[in-house]
Design a protein around this motif. Structure first.
Motif, short mmCIF file in Angstrom:
data_model
loop_
_atom_site.label_atom_id
_atom_site.label_comp_id
_atom_site.label_asym_id
_atom_site.label_seq_id
_atom_site.Cartn_x
_atom_site.Cartn_y
_atom_site.Cartn_z
N TRP A 16 41.60 41.13 39.61
CA TRP A 16 41.98 39.73 39.51
C TRP A 16 42.87 39.28 40.67
O TRP A 16 43.15 38.09 40.81
CB TRP A 16 42.72 39.47 38.20
CG TRP A 16 41.83 39.50 37.00
CD1 TRP A 16 41.42 40.62 36.32
CD2 TRP A 16 41.24 38.39 36.35
NE1 TRP A 16 40.61 40.26 35.28
CE2 TRP A 16 40.49 38.89 35.27
CE3 TRP A 16 41.28 37.02 36.57
CZ2 TRP A 16 39.78 38.06 34.42
CZ3 TRP A 16 40.58 36.19 35.71
CH2 TRP A 16 39.84 36.71 34.65
N GLU A 19 41.72 36.50 42.99
CA GLU A 19 41.33 35.25 42.34
C GLU A 19 42.42 34.20 42.55
O GLU A 19 43.59 34.53 42.72
CB GLU A 19 41.14 35.47 40.83
CG GLU A 19 39.98 36.35 40.47
CD GLU A 19 38.65 35.71 40.78
OE1 GLU A 19 38.53 34.47 40.71
OE2 GLU A 19 37.71 36.45 41.11
N VAL A 24 43.63 33.14 37.18
CA VAL A 24 44.43 34.16 36.49
C VAL A 24 45.16 33.54 35.31
O VAL A 24 45.16 34.09 34.21
CB VAL A 24 45.40 34.86 37.48
CG1 VAL A 24 46.39 35.74 36.75
CG2 VAL A 24 44.61 35.65 38.51
N LEU A 28 42.56 34.83 32.54
CA LEU A 28 43.10 36.14 32.19
C LEU A 28 44.24 36.03 31.17
O LEU A 28 44.26 36.75 30.19
CB LEU A 28 43.60 36.86 33.46
CG LEU A 28 44.25 38.23 33.22
CD1 LEU A 28 43.22 39.22 32.67
CD2 LEU A 28 44.87 38.76 34.51
#
Length: 155
Positions: A16, A19, A24, A28
């Protein structure tokens, strides 16, 4: 990699790290208050604070935020006490659709961190990079000026 978001530390998996910070936050970590608008940094819907400065999270690779204090709309209030910008937004009934409002509020709070007594023209200039599909710009301007008053009263 660790990110500090709203005062809490988060471990970000290696896959991640390249990104955008926005991805995120939303995908995420489930912090969906920060919105995806244009993905190009033009609309301001994705605005967060990076060490107190308004920053477009759609353009910022997450790995470049290591060591910074990241604040999202979820972290703008101080516990149960609303930030002056949030209180002023309520008083002036700013949102219509509400989509741009987290970015608008984060930009306004950053302005007030830098300039505790902005003029109407200061507010217009600072907020000009945030787009509102509903056109609530006059209410936004009034709310930012009111937030400045509320912040001065609180200090």
């Amino acid at each position: 990699m660790h990110l500090t978001i709203n005062g809490a530390a988060y471990d970000i998996p290696v896959e991640w790290q390249g990104e955008p910070l926005l991805t995120v936050l939303r995908d995420l970590l489930g912090m969906t208050g920060t919105k995806f608008g244009c993905g190009k940094g033009f609309c301001g819907a994705c605005t967060v604070h990076l060490d107190g400065t308004a920053t477009r999270s759609c353009l910022l690779p997450a790995r470049t935020a290591v060591g910074a204090r990241i604040t999202t709309i979820e972290g703008l209030a101080d516990g149960d006490r609303l930030h002056p910008v949030q209180q002023a937004w309520i008083e002036h009934a700013v949102p219509q659709c509400g989509y741009c409002q987290p970015g608008q509020m984060m930009t306004a709070a950053s302005l007030l961190n830098a300039n505790a007594q902005p003029s109407a023209s200061d507010v217009t200039a600072s907020m000009s990079g945030n787009l509102c599909r509903c056109g609530t710009y006059p209410r936004i301007r009034k709310a930012v000026l009111r937030a400045a008053e509320l912040a001065r009263e609180a200090s």
